[in-house]
Design an enzyme around this catalytic site. Structure first.
Site, PDB file in Angstrom:
ATOM      1  CE  LYS A  52      -4.028  -2.326   1.848  1.00 27.46           C
ATOM      2  NZ  LYS A  52      -4.358  -3.252   3.079  1.00 27.46           N
ATOM      3  CD  GLN A  96      -3.832  -5.220   5.974  1.00 27.05           C
ATOM      4  OE1 GLN A  96      -3.741  -3.969   5.294  1.00 27.05           O
ATOM      5  NE2 GLN A  96      -4.263  -6.051   5.416  1.00 27.05           N
ATOM      6  CG  ASP A 119     -10.408  -1.223   4.664  1.00 24.96           C
ATOM      7  OD1 ASP A 119      -9.818  -1.808   3.493  1.00 24.96           O
ATOM      8  OD2 ASP A 119      -9.818  -1.259   5.572  1.00 24.96           O
TER       9      ASP A 119
HETATM   10  N1  GUN Z   1      -7.371  -7.636   5.664  1.00 27.36           N
HETATM   11  C1  GUN Z   1      -7.590  -8.559   4.489  1.00 27.36           C
HETATM   12  N2  GUN Z   1      -8.215  -7.663   3.812  1.00 27.36           N
HETATM   13  C2  GUN Z   1      -8.325  -6.440   4.068  1.00 27.36           C
HETATM   14  C3  GUN Z   1      -8.782  -5.229   3.578  1.00 27.36           C
HETATM   15  O1  GUN Z   1      -9.342  -5.214   2.592  1.00 27.36           O
HETATM   16  N3  GUN Z   1      -8.646  -4.269   4.452  1.00 27.36           N
HETATM   17  C4  GUN Z   1      -8.130  -4.249   5.648  1.00 27.36           C
HETATM   18  N4  GUN Z   1      -8.023  -3.142   6.374  1.00 27.36           N
HETATM   19  N5  GUN Z   1      -7.559  -5.539   6.190  1.00 27.36           N
HETATM   20  C5  GUN Z   1      -7.727  -6.461   5.342  1.00 27.36           C
END
Ligand code: GUN
Length: 284
Positions: A52, A96, A119
């Site tokens: 990211k 995350q 998200d």
């Molecule tokens: N963990 C696995 N996929 C995701 C996601 O799309 N967003 C976040 N914040 N954590 C994750």
């Protein structure tokens, strides 16, 4: 042979457009900013967070990464989120998942200001999505829809079967396909005769997380097959739910793993950060 839905190539194209939009917003005095918070030492999460940061750098988005120790308390995390909610250089905030067991993920999701919820996990944004007027697009499902659009695949009138009912993928995927006028069936671990359902699918989306789960006998000739999973096989190689070689023989189109859905998920997070910036700065 089927069309390979090349998410990696299309994502590269999308990122060029995103970089241009970032510079347009920056020229107006608002460089989009994303905060990513990682709590603990989950190795997969560490990779995702690093990616990211790299994506943001490549597109000119300001990024702030916070790596907190495994023993961080819920109160400490909520305190950081409060600071980020009030930081006007930050337009998107993402924690995350998963978080360590002493932290309630739902409390974390609800502590992020909905206007910074890139998200699209906050109940307010899920509500907007359910009502058919999404403010943010949930990254993985929206990336899949964007990839399908790029290849001229329209869910309207099609029977779409989604395997998986998670809040991150299965449920929002079903809502987006419904919004695109697909007829949607959601399958899950309690589905009685899964194969009878999947054989009906014109568009089959698998988000299970089990290597070898979707075999050719479960797939209708000419179906579009979307593999959301990121599994490791016995050799440690990255693979999806779908037995790719045999299913590709039957499918009209299929996403590879890696290089299918994953890069599109990453693109949508950047897109959502731009949306968040435009919303917060009252820009078109
Ligand atoms: N963990 C696995 N996929 C995701 C996601 O799309 N967003 C976040 N914040 N954590 C994750």
């Amino acid at each position: 042979m089927s069309t390979i839905l090349d998410g990696k190539a299309f994502a590269a194209l999308c990122k060029e457009n995103i970089a241009a939009e970032v510079e347009r917003l920056a020229a107006l005095g608002h460089r989009p900013g994303l905060a990513v918070v990682l709590v603990g030492n989950n190795p997969a999460s560490q990779v995702y967070v690093r990616n990211k940061e790299k994506d943001c750098k490549e597109c000119g988005i300001y990024s702030a990464m916070y790596t907190l120790p495994e023993e961080t308390t819920e109160a400490q995390l909520l305190e950081l989120l409060d600071v980020l909610n009030h930081d006007n250089k930050i337009h998107g905030v993402l924690v995350q998942l998963p978080v360590p067991k002493q932290i309630d993920p739902q409390r974390v999701i609800e502590a992020i200001d909905p206007i910074k919820d890139v998200d699209c996990f906050h109940p307010m944004n899920v509500g907007y999505l359910t009502q058919g007027m999404p403010r943010f697009a949930p990254c993985t499902p929206a990336g899949i829809v964007k990839l399908m659009e790029h290849y001229g695949i329209d869910p309207a009138g099609k029977h779409c079967v989604v395997i998986g009912r998670s809040n991150i993928v299965g449920k929002p995927m079903s809502l987006l396909l419904l919004q695109k006028n697909g007829t949607v069936t959601i399958c899950h671990s309690g589905t009685a005769d899964l194969k009878a359902q999947t054989l009906q699918a014109d568009i089959l989306v698998s988000a299970v997380g089990k290597t070898g789960f979707v075999t050719a006998d479960m797939v209708k000739e000419g179906a579009v097959v979307i593999d959301v999973a990121m599994n490791r096989n016995e050799q440690g190689k990255l693979c999806g739910d779908v037995v790719y070689e045999e299913v590709a023989e039957k499918a009209a189109a299929i996403t590879p793993v890696p290089g299918g859905v994953g890069p599109m998920t990453r693109v949508m997070l950047l897109e959502n950060t731009l949306t968040a910036c435009r919303l917060q700065c009252n820009l078109d």
